[in-house]
Design a protein around this motif. Sequence first.
Motif, PDB file in Angstrom:
ATOM      1  N   ALA A 165     -49.654  49.795 -20.582  1.00 47.84           N
ATOM      2  CA  ALA A 165     -48.304  49.901 -21.145  1.00 47.84           C
ATOM      3  C   ALA A 165     -47.602  51.192 -20.715  1.00 47.84           C
ATOM      4  O   ALA A 165     -46.417  51.152 -20.344  1.00 47.84           O
ATOM      5  N   PRO A 166     -48.275  52.364 -20.734  1.00 47.64           N
ATOM      6  CA  PRO A 166     -47.597  53.578 -20.247  1.00 47.64           C
ATOM      7  C   PRO A 166     -47.170  53.481 -18.787  1.00 47.64           C
ATOM      8  O   PRO A 166     -46.116  54.002 -18.410  1.00 47.64           O
ATOM      9  N   GLN A 167     -47.963  52.829 -17.945  1.00 45.31           N
ATOM     10  CA  GLN A 167     -47.581  52.666 -16.543  1.00 45.31           C
ATOM     11  C   GLN A 167     -46.357  51.773 -16.401  1.00 45.31           C
ATOM     12  O   GLN A 167     -45.483  52.019 -15.575  1.00 45.31           O
ATOM     13  N   ILE A 213     -41.683  48.705 -14.540  1.00 42.88           N
ATOM     14  CA  ILE A 213     -40.757  47.578 -14.698  1.00 42.88           C
ATOM     15  C   ILE A 213     -40.108  47.518 -16.078  1.00 42.88           C
ATOM     16  O   ILE A 213     -39.077  46.853 -16.245  1.00 42.88           O
ATOM     17  N   LEU A 214     -40.679  48.211 -17.068  1.00 41.45           N
ATOM     18  CA  LEU A 214     -40.091  48.183 -18.410  1.00 41.45           C
ATOM     19  C   LEU A 214     -39.236  49.417 -18.696  1.00 41.45           C
ATOM     20  O   LEU A 214     -38.691  49.549 -19.791  1.00 41.45           O
ATOM     21  N   ASN A 215     -39.128  50.290 -17.723  1.00 42.36           N
ATOM     22  CA  ASN A 215     -38.290  51.484 -17.871  1.00 42.36           C
ATOM     23  C   ASN A 215     -36.879  51.186 -17.375  1.00 42.36           C
ATOM     24  O   ASN A 215     -36.680  50.367 -16.479  1.00 42.36           O
ATOM     25  N   THR A 216     -35.897  51.883 -17.916  1.00 38.41           N
ATOM     26  CA  THR A 216     -34.507  51.629 -17.536  1.00 38.41           C
ATOM     27  C   THR A 216     -34.198  51.965 -16.076  1.00 38.41           C
ATOM     28  O   THR A 216     -33.197  51.502 -15.530  1.00 38.41           O
ATOM     29  N   THR A 217     -35.066  52.737 -15.429  1.00 44.42           N
ATOM     30  CA  THR A 217     -34.855  53.020 -14.010  1.00 44.42           C
ATOM     31  C   THR A 217     -34.887  51.730 -13.197  1.00 44.42           C
ATOM     32  O   THR A 217     -34.029  51.484 -12.347  1.00 44.42           O
ATOM     33  N   LYS A 218     -35.898  50.904 -13.470  1.00 43.59           N
ATOM     34  CA  LYS A 218     -35.990  49.610 -12.796  1.00 43.59           C
ATOM     35  C   LYS A 218     -35.303  48.497 -13.578  1.00 43.59           C
ATOM     36  O   LYS A 218     -34.949  47.463 -13.010  1.00 43.59           O
ATOM     37  N   ASP A 219     -35.142  48.693 -14.869  1.00 41.54           N
ATOM     38  CA  ASP A 219     -34.637  47.627 -15.734  1.00 41.54           C
ATOM     39  C   ASP A 219     -33.406  48.081 -16.511  1.00 41.54           C
ATOM     40  O   ASP A 219     -33.409  48.104 -17.746  1.00 41.54           O
ATOM     41  N   PRO A 220     -32.335  48.444 -15.818  1.00 43.17           N
ATOM     42  CA  PRO A 220     -31.154  48.976 -16.519  1.00 43.17           C
ATOM     43  C   PRO A 220     -30.504  47.949 -17.447  1.00 43.17           C
ATOM     44  O   PRO A 220     -29.886  48.324 -18.443  1.00 43.17           O
ATOM     45  N   SER A 221     -30.648  46.671 -17.134  1.00 43.37           N
ATOM     46  CA  SER A 221     -30.018  45.629 -17.953  1.00 43.37           C
ATOM     47  C   SER A 221     -30.892  45.174 -19.115  1.00 43.37           C
ATOM     48  O   SER A 221     -30.432  44.456 -20.000  1.00 43.37           O
ATOM     49  N   GLY A 222     -32.180  45.563 -19.096  1.00 45.48           N
ATOM     50  CA  GLY A 222     -33.109  45.116 -20.138  1.00 45.48           C
ATOM     51  C   GLY A 222     -33.602  43.696 -19.953  1.00 45.48           C
ATOM     52  O   GLY A 222     -34.351  43.179 -20.801  1.00 45.48           O
ATOM     53  N   GLN A 223     -33.252  43.057 -18.844  1.00 44.61           N
ATOM     54  CA  GLN A 223     -33.652  41.668 -18.620  1.00 44.61           C
ATOM     55  C   GLN A 223     -35.147  41.532 -18.315  1.00 44.61           C
ATOM     56  O   GLN A 223     -35.779  40.554 -18.703  1.00 44.61           O
ATOM     57  N   SER A 269     -43.812  31.570  -9.460  1.00 36.88           N
ATOM     58  CA  SER A 269     -44.323  32.804  -8.854  1.00 36.88           C
ATOM     59  C   SER A 269     -43.922  34.021  -9.679  1.00 36.88           C
ATOM     60  O   SER A 269     -44.681  34.999  -9.779  1.00 36.88           O
ATOM     61  N   ASP A 270     -42.761  33.976 -10.305  1.00 39.19           N
ATOM     62  CA  ASP A 270     -42.312  35.080 -11.144  1.00 39.19           C
ATOM     63  C   ASP A 270     -43.138  35.151 -12.429  1.00 39.19           C
ATOM     64  O   ASP A 270     -43.534  36.238 -12.872  1.00 39.19           O
ATOM     65  N   TRP A 271     -43.389  34.009 -13.026  1.00 41.90           N
ATOM     66  CA  TRP A 271     -44.250  33.922 -14.218  1.00 41.90           C
ATOM     67  C   TRP A 271     -45.619  34.523 -13.915  1.00 41.90           C
ATOM     68  O   TRP A 271     -46.142  35.334 -14.687  1.00 41.90           O
ATOM     69  N   ASN A 272     -46.190  34.130 -12.776  1.00 43.91           N
ATOM     70  CA  ASN A 272     -47.493  34.668 -12.373  1.00 43.91           C
ATOM     71  C   ASN A 272     -47.427  36.184 -12.191  1.00 43.91           C
ATOM     72  O   ASN A 272     -48.376  36.902 -12.535  1.00 43.91           O
ATOM     73  N   ALA A 273     -46.314  36.684 -11.662  1.00 45.72           N
ATOM     74  CA  ALA A 273     -46.170  38.124 -11.428  1.00 45.72           C
ATOM     75  C   ALA A 273     -46.152  38.899 -12.740  1.00 45.72           C
ATOM     76  O   ALA A 273     -46.716  39.999 -12.828  1.00 45.72           O
ATOM     77  N   PHE A 274     -45.513  38.350 -13.768  1.00 45.05           N
ATOM     78  CA  PHE A 274     -45.509  39.015 -15.072  1.00 45.05           C
ATOM     79  C   PHE A 274     -46.918  39.052 -15.662  1.00 45.05           C
ATOM     80  O   PHE A 274     -47.344  40.071 -16.228  1.00 45.05           O
ATOM     81  N   ILE A 275     -47.656  37.948 -15.533  1.00 46.83           N
ATOM     82  CA  ILE A 275     -49.034  37.918 -16.034  1.00 46.83           C
ATOM     83  C   ILE A 275     -49.879  38.960 -15.305  1.00 46.83           C
ATOM     84  O   ILE A 275     -50.623  39.731 -15.925  1.00 46.83           O
ATOM     85  N   THR A 276     -49.758  38.986 -13.986  1.00 46.94           N
ATOM     86  CA  THR A 276     -50.530  39.947 -13.187  1.00 46.94           C
ATOM     87  C   THR A 276     -50.207  41.379 -13.596  1.00 46.94           C
ATOM     88  O   THR A 276     -51.107  42.232 -13.693  1.00 46.94           O
ATOM     89  N   ALA A 277     -48.945  41.656 -13.836  1.00 40.62           N
ATOM     90  CA  ALA A 277     -48.546  43.005 -14.257  1.00 40.62           C
ATOM     91  C   ALA A 277     -49.232  43.386 -15.561  1.00 40.62           C
ATOM     92  O   ALA A 277     -49.702  44.529 -15.724  1.00 40.62           O
TER      93      ALA A 277
END
Length: 312
Positions: free
Chosen positions: A255-257, A272-282, A241-249
């Motif tokens: 890319a700017p969004q 999801i690619l900004n440090t606000t949501k992704d502080p660890s870079g994972q 389900s997570d894999w599918n979520a990345f594809i959907t995104a």
Amino acid sequence: MKRHITGLFVLSALLTIMACKKSVEVLTPSGSDETYKVPQGNNDYDNTIVDYYNKYGTYMLYKFTEKDVYWTPTGWKKPTLPNGTWTTGAEVEASDSAYINAQLNLIKNKWFGFYTDKFLKKFLPAKIMLCKKVDSVFTNYVFTPTFTAVKGTKKVAAFYNYDNIQVNYGDATVNSMTAAEQRLFIYKVNLIFMQSIYARGLNAPTAEFANSADYNTAMTTYAQAYGKGIIIGYSNITAQSDWNAFITAMVTYSAPQLNASVAITDQTAAGILNTTKDPSGQIKRRYNMVRNYFINEYGVDLQLVGNATRGL
């Protein structure tokens, strides 16, 4: 004598087995379905449809029955009103012949054009229904004079059921689509395409992706999930389900969004690619796993689809 009889018995059995095997090879299964054939006519667009069938094994149909659209192994999918509310689905009508050429060009430029032949051959469904009407059906409510549930409809670019995708704009509107309508078409038809792939179980996550996040330890917030690089949520999640979520995104956000700063309480893929949501870079690390997989395996950059939905 016993050896002689035994030898004859074995020889007879072998001949019987060989005869049965040969007969099986030439028999046609009684349940075979030969309903779908292309071309369905002798128009110039039939050549394009036949070419697509030869390339991808997909029937593009402008003549079809309700069974072709709505039958699935789990039930009839045409919207109905069984218990006071309408079931999920879409109502469709076949394309007008005068606009099929233009509709096929729309499909080529705003759908097929994002993918390689290898990708389309692997993931296209058995049937694509060419339609002049694809109306999503839902329950609407009227409060006067009495509270009543009525059928609501909304024009959509595409819908899917089991082994088919129904595509809209097989009418005069195909020739007057605005830039915004074309972007909406890209968004919807490619999202539906991905959802049909998920539903058919054709695209499992790579081992690298599945092993790159902890799905077993309980979480209670989106912030915890984001910290692990998980974007699907924090309850009853799986690598699939997570894999599918990345594809959907990738196919629905530009890319700017995805790189914008969006509050961590926001539960969409925005930011999801900004440090606000992704502080660890994972999240970015796992996003690149998915994106690079499709680039390397199929020559397809799924992010280009999402970019096109915003005119980039």
